[in-house]
Scaffold this motif. Sequence first.
Motif, PDB file in Angstrom:
ATOM      1  N   LEU A 199      35.351 -27.290  15.977  1.00 34.63           N
ATOM      2  CA  LEU A 199      35.860 -28.252  14.998  1.00 34.63           C
ATOM      3  C   LEU A 199      37.388 -28.356  15.040  1.00 34.63           C
ATOM      4  O   LEU A 199      37.958 -29.411  14.755  1.00 34.63           O
ATOM      5  CB  LEU A 199      35.412 -27.855  13.587  1.00 34.63           C
ATOM      6  CG  LEU A 199      33.904 -27.938  13.312  1.00 34.63           C
ATOM      7  CD1 LEU A 199      33.607 -27.525  11.870  1.00 34.63           C
ATOM      8  CD2 LEU A 199      33.368 -29.338  13.579  1.00 34.63           C
ATOM      9  N   LYS A 200      38.040 -27.263  15.418  1.00 36.63           N
ATOM     10  CA  LYS A 200      39.506 -27.275  15.501  1.00 36.63           C
ATOM     11  C   LYS A 200      40.010 -27.968  16.773  1.00 36.63           C
ATOM     12  O   LYS A 200      41.108 -28.538  16.777  1.00 36.63           O
ATOM     13  CB  LYS A 200      40.041 -25.844  15.462  1.00 36.63           C
ATOM     14  CG  LYS A 200      39.969 -25.188  14.089  1.00 36.63           C
ATOM     15  CD  LYS A 200      40.573 -23.791  14.120  1.00 36.63           C
ATOM     16  CE  LYS A 200      40.572 -23.165  12.720  1.00 36.63           C
ATOM     17  NZ  LYS A 200      41.172 -21.793  12.718  1.00 36.63           N
ATOM     18  N   THR A 201      39.217 -27.920  17.835  1.00 34.95           N
ATOM     19  CA  THR A 201      39.716 -28.401  19.130  1.00 34.95           C
ATOM     20  C   THR A 201      39.274 -29.823  19.490  1.00 34.95           C
ATOM     21  O   THR A 201      39.899 -30.447  20.345  1.00 34.95           O
ATOM     22  CB  THR A 201      39.278 -27.445  20.261  1.00 34.95           C
ATOM     23  OG1 THR A 201      37.853 -27.290  20.236  1.00 34.95           O
ATOM     24  CG2 THR A 201      39.930 -26.073  20.085  1.00 34.95           C
ATOM     25  N   VAL A 202      38.222 -30.328  18.860  1.00 32.05           N
ATOM     26  CA  VAL A 202      37.827 -31.711  19.161  1.00 32.05           C
ATOM     27  C   VAL A 202      38.852 -32.682  18.592  1.00 32.05           C
ATOM     28  O   VAL A 202      39.703 -32.316  17.776  1.00 32.05           O
ATOM     29  CB  VAL A 202      36.418 -32.045  18.602  1.00 32.05           C
ATOM     30  CG1 VAL A 202      35.356 -31.236  19.305  1.00 32.05           C
ATOM     31  CG2 VAL A 202      36.372 -31.841  17.093  1.00 32.05           C
ATOM     32  N   ASP A 203      38.749 -33.926  19.013  1.00 29.49           N
ATOM     33  CA  ASP A 203      39.681 -34.953  18.549  1.00 29.49           C
ATOM     34  C   ASP A 203      39.261 -35.575  17.229  1.00 29.49           C
ATOM     35  O   ASP A 203      40.099 -36.093  16.485  1.00 29.49           O
ATOM     36  CB  ASP A 203      39.800 -36.057  19.611  1.00 29.49           C
ATOM     37  CG  ASP A 203      40.261 -35.519  20.950  1.00 29.49           C
ATOM     38  OD1 ASP A 203      41.388 -35.002  21.021  1.00 29.49           O
ATOM     39  OD2 ASP A 203      39.473 -35.593  21.910  1.00 29.49           O
ATOM     40  N   LEU A 204      37.948 -35.534  16.950  1.00 31.47           N
ATOM     41  CA  LEU A 204      37.424 -36.231  15.778  1.00 31.47           C
ATOM     42  C   LEU A 204      36.129 -35.571  15.322  1.00 31.47           C
ATOM     43  O   LEU A 204      35.349 -35.096  16.149  1.00 31.47           O
ATOM     44  CB  LEU A 204      37.165 -37.699  16.129  1.00 31.47           C
ATOM     45  CG  LEU A 204      36.702 -38.651  15.031  1.00 31.47           C
ATOM     46  CD1 LEU A 204      37.806 -38.825  13.972  1.00 31.47           C
ATOM     47  CD2 LEU A 204      36.321 -40.005  15.626  1.00 31.47           C
ATOM     48  N   ILE A 205      35.898 -35.557  14.012  1.00 26.44           N
ATOM     49  CA  ILE A 205      34.649 -35.036  13.442  1.00 26.44           C
ATOM     50  C   ILE A 205      33.904 -36.182  12.781  1.00 26.44           C
ATOM     51  O   ILE A 205      34.439 -36.857  11.895  1.00 26.44           O
ATOM     52  CB  ILE A 205      34.921 -33.928  12.404  1.00 26.44           C
ATOM     53  CG1 ILE A 205      35.611 -32.732  13.076  1.00 26.44           C
ATOM     54  CG2 ILE A 205      33.614 -33.486  11.732  1.00 26.44           C
ATOM     55  CD1 ILE A 205      36.111 -31.691  12.087  1.00 26.44           C
ATOM     56  N   ALA A 206      32.677 -36.439  13.228  1.00 27.78           N
ATOM     57  CA  ALA A 206      31.818 -37.449  12.603  1.00 27.78           C
ATOM     58  C   ALA A 206      30.944 -36.733  11.582  1.00 27.78           C
ATOM     59  O   ALA A 206      30.065 -35.944  11.948  1.00 27.78           O
ATOM     60  CB  ALA A 206      30.973 -38.146  13.659  1.00 27.78           C
ATOM     61  N   ALA A 207      31.178 -36.979  10.305  1.00 21.23           N
ATOM     62  CA  ALA A 207      30.543 -36.214   9.234  1.00 21.23           C
ATOM     63  C   ALA A 207      29.625 -37.073   8.393  1.00 21.23           C
ATOM     64  O   ALA A 207      29.936 -38.236   8.090  1.00 21.23           O
ATOM     65  CB  ALA A 207      31.614 -35.580   8.338  1.00 21.23           C
ATOM     66  N   GLU A 208      28.513 -36.482   7.976  1.00 21.34           N
ATOM     67  CA  GLU A 208      27.563 -37.184   7.115  1.00 21.34           C
ATOM     68  C   GLU A 208      28.216 -37.556   5.787  1.00 21.34           C
ATOM     69  O   GLU A 208      28.047 -38.665   5.286  1.00 21.34           O
ATOM     70  CB  GLU A 208      26.330 -36.298   6.881  1.00 21.34           C
ATOM     71  CG  GLU A 208      25.274 -36.955   6.003  1.00 21.34           C
ATOM     72  CD  GLU A 208      24.067 -36.066   5.781  1.00 21.34           C
ATOM     73  OE1 GLU A 208      23.116 -36.526   5.124  1.00 21.34           O
ATOM     74  OE2 GLU A 208      24.067 -34.908   6.262  1.00 21.34           O
TER      75      GLU A 208
END
Length: 287
Positions: free
Chosen positions: A36-45
């Motif tokens: 979660l820290k290293t990705v560019d974006l979080i797609a969250a419910e």
Amino acid sequence: MQRQHSFDQTELGTLYLVPTPIGNLQDMTFRAVDTLKTVDLIAAEDTRNTQKLLNHFEVETKQISFHEHNTAQRIPQLVEKLLTGISIAQVSDAGMPSISDPGKELVAAAIQNDIPVVPLPGANAGLTALIASGLEPQPFYFYGFLGRKPSFQKQELTELAKHQETLIFYESPHRIAKTLVNMIEIFGADRQAVLARELTKKHEEFLRGTLVELQAWATEDNVRGEFVMLVAGNDAEEVDEEVINLSPVEEVSHLIDSGLTTNAAIKQVAKRREINRQDLYKDYHEI
């Protein structure tokens, strides 16, 4: 055939499927936090719910909403980002993405576009409840949420009534008593079952007994919390007429043709005929 090497260098982004805790924040894995820290974006419910998790683990990655009501709009946007090299972590509010939660459509779209899809292991309510239920842990049949309309729910339960696998359902507290009534009608009052409530939380509780005993509890008590319902498989020795004259090995083959896995078929035949499972395994595989 499509072949994916999850960690090869590529110009495409990667879709990470990241489980989140089902109650206890300590169940978040080191790898999940790092992802979660290293990705560019979080797609969250639900970005508000996920933000609490991100704050707890000091994750500053930007979020975008992705839920059942904006799937059609979001998927092309997220796929476009992935195709340009942006990596995305997809999370649901609790547990595994795609398991009774949003996610499967995005996974399918990523696969269709040859985008790597990388799953992370983590919390899952159904399996957590299963291993502590005391019921047979395998084979099991995960069904998730039953239909809400009584007539449709009864139809679903009727189709499941002869399953010999342990059945796993999710249910909300305000529907659980009525669902148990329908299960008693279809499965019978004495079928063994387990209610697992508030898993991993302070008030975690397991209720084990017959369906009628659990229904009495659900009617009398002030039911709260999210539930996993587990129901023992049908152990009635109903034998299809066309298998009566088959040898054990032939019956195993018959069950496999009907859709069972090899191991499940061998286990079922060995149990019904009261023969050694390992011996039947060797006979079937001609070892």
